[in-house]
Each structure stands twice: as structure tokens, then as C-alpha cells.
Scaffold this active site. Structure first.
Site, PDB file in Angstrom:
ATOM      1  N   HIS A 103       0.843  -1.201   0.000  1.00  0.00           N
ATOM      2  CA  HIS A 103       0.000   0.000   0.000  1.00  0.00           C
ATOM      3  C   HIS A 103       0.871   1.240   0.000  1.00  0.00           C
ATOM      4  O   HIS A 103       1.962   1.258   0.568  1.00  0.00           O
ATOM      5  CB  HIS A 103      -0.968   0.009   1.189  1.00  0.00           C
ATOM      6  CG  HIS A 103      -0.317  -0.216   2.500  1.00  0.00           C
ATOM      7  ND1 HIS A 103       0.070  -1.463   2.934  1.00  0.00           N
ATOM      8  CD2 HIS A 103       0.030   0.653   3.481  1.00  0.00           C
ATOM      9  CE1 HIS A 103       0.617  -1.360   4.130  1.00  0.00           C
ATOM     10  NE2 HIS A 103       0.619  -0.080   4.481  1.00  0.00           N
ATOM     11  N   HIS A 105       0.658   5.290   0.987  1.00  0.00           N
ATOM     12  CA  HIS A 105      -0.077   6.299   1.756  1.00  0.00           C
ATOM     13  C   HIS A 105      -0.014   7.623   0.998  1.00  0.00           C
ATOM     14  O   HIS A 105       1.074   8.056   0.595  1.00  0.00           O
ATOM     15  CB  HIS A 105       0.575   6.549   3.114  1.00  0.00           C
ATOM     16  CG  HIS A 105       0.666   5.364   4.023  1.00  0.00           C
ATOM     17  ND1 HIS A 105      -0.103   5.228   5.151  1.00  0.00           N
ATOM     18  CD2 HIS A 105       1.453   4.256   3.990  1.00  0.00           C
ATOM     19  CE1 HIS A 105       0.207   4.100   5.781  1.00  0.00           C
ATOM     20  NE2 HIS A 105       1.153   3.494   5.098  1.00  0.00           N
TER      21      HIS A 105
HETATM   22  P1  AMP Z   1       1.894   0.374   7.359  1.00  0.00           P
HETATM   23  O1  AMP Z   1       1.846  -1.107   7.038  1.00  0.00           O
HETATM   24  O2  AMP Z   1       2.991   0.736   8.320  1.00  0.00           O
HETATM   25  O3  AMP Z   1       1.944   1.234   6.134  1.00  0.00           O
HETATM   26  O4  AMP Z   1       0.590   0.750   8.172  1.00  0.00           O
HETATM   27  C1  AMP Z   1      -0.669   0.229   7.895  1.00  0.00           C
HETATM   28  C2  AMP Z   1      -1.690   1.328   7.877  1.00  0.00           C
HETATM   29  O5  AMP Z   1      -2.956   0.727   7.743  1.00  0.00           O
HETATM   30  C3  AMP Z   1      -1.744   2.223   9.135  1.00  0.00           C
HETATM   31  O6  AMP Z   1      -1.669   3.574   8.725  1.00  0.00           O
HETATM   32  C4  AMP Z   1      -3.111   1.895   9.746  1.00  0.00           C
HETATM   33  O7  AMP Z   1      -3.702   3.001  10.361  1.00  0.00           O
HETATM   34  C5  AMP Z   1      -3.891   1.419   8.536  1.00  0.00           C
HETATM   35  N1  AMP Z   1      -4.984   0.488   8.802  1.00  0.00           N
HETATM   36  C6  AMP Z   1      -4.972  -0.600   9.599  1.00  0.00           C
HETATM   37  N2  AMP Z   1      -6.146  -1.256   9.547  1.00  0.00           N
HETATM   38  C7  AMP Z   1      -6.929  -0.573   8.676  1.00  0.00           C
HETATM   39  C8  AMP Z   1      -8.262  -0.745   8.181  1.00  0.00           C
HETATM   40  N3  AMP Z   1      -9.037  -1.763   8.577  1.00  0.00           N
HETATM   41  N4  AMP Z   1      -8.738   0.166   7.299  1.00  0.00           N
HETATM   42  C9  AMP Z   1      -7.969   1.207   6.899  1.00  0.00           C
HETATM   43  N5  AMP Z   1      -6.711   1.415   7.315  1.00  0.00           N
HETATM   44  C10 AMP Z   1      -6.185   0.546   8.189  1.00  0.00           C
END
Ligand code: AMP
Length: 140
Positions: A103, A105
């Protein structure tokens, strides 16, 4: 590196097993709001094809993600009257990755305003719904 595990949260969102505030979808990608936004409009863009992160994603699939990231960046700047955009992407635990489906951001930013720490405050569903609406309008 570990294999892709299709029980991750974002794979569940793709399969419709978990809810998400979706803002954009096409044949190859999905964009939805981060539930713990670092700033209003914080959006995650994911490929529909399984990929753990930058280290295993097919270049073509990555290109689709980046194309969508650019669309979301432009929409985020417009929708939130942002001064800039931060794009982040983490790989493996040591690289800061928590969810193991690639993903990107996209975070709208305003001059002098710090981002909240990552995954710190769960946003209210009604606020996320309003932000998704603003982004969808900006994308239309
Ligand atoms: P990272 O893998 O470090 O990029 O972080 C994962 C991101 O996913 C974090 O910013 C979380 O806030 C976000 N996140 C976790 N669960 C969910 C969800 N169910 N829906 C949307 N975002 C999520």
C-alpha cells in the site's frame, strides 16, 4: 522474505469481508481512507493483485498503484485545500510495514502542521465518511 498471506486486513477489504471508506476503484487498484489518519484525507492505495510489498510486486501492478496514487494526490490537494502531499510506502517490519499487502499512503499536508504519529488515533466513522465524500467529489 515471507510469502504473501491472503488473511491480511487489506486482502479482506478487497474481498468485501471488512468495511472500508472507499474513495476510488478501477480494474487494478483500490483507494480507501486510513482508519487512523495521520492527517485528514489520509488515503491508502492498494493493488488488486496480491503483493506483499515493493520487493515482490510485479512492476506492471506497481505502475497501476502509482497512477492511482497520483490521482488521489491531486484530489487530496483539492479536497482539503492542502499545501502539499506526503507519499509513504513501507516494506517489511524493519521498514515500518504493519499490513502485508502493498500500500501507498497519500497524506494531504498543510504548512506548519505536523502529521499525527502513525496508527495513533482511530478516526470517527462519520468524519471518515465526510472525508471520503470530499475526495470522491474532487475525483469526479
Ligand atoms: P503500514 O503497514 O505501516 O503502512 O501501516 C498500515 C496502515 O494501515 C496504518 O496507517 C493503519 O492506520 C492502517 N490500517 C490498519 N487497519 C486498517 C483498516 N481496517 N482500514 C484502513 N486502514 C487501516
Amino acid at each position: 522474505m515471507a510469502e504473501y498471506d491472503n488473511s491480511n486486513i487489506f486482502a479482506k477489504i478487497l474481498r468485501g469481508e471488512l468495511p472500508a471508506q472507499k474513495v476510488y476503484e478501477d480494474e487494478h487498484t483500490l483507494g480507501f481512507l486510513d482508519i487512523m489518519p495521520r492527517a485528514p484525507g489520509h488515503t491508502l492505495i492498494i493493488p488488486k493483485r496480491p503483493a506483499r510489498n515493493l520487493l515482490d510486486i510485479e512492476p506492471e501492478s506497481l505502475a497501476h498503484v502509482i497512477k492511482t496514487a497520483k490521482k488521489i494526490a491531486i484530489a487530496g490537494k483539492k479536497a482539503f485545500n492542502a499545501d502539499g502531499i506526503t507519499m509513504q510506502q513501507f516494506n517489511e517490519t524493519a521498514g515500518g510495514q504493519v499490513v502485508f499487502h502493498l500500500h501507498v499512503h497519500i497524506i494531504p499536508r498543510h504548512t506548519g502542521v505536523q502529521m499525527k504519529p502513525a496508527a495513533s488515533v482511530m478516526e470517527k466513522p462519520e468524519v471518515l465518511a465526510e472525508h471520503a465524500k470530499l475526495l470522491k467529489e474532487a475525483l469526479a
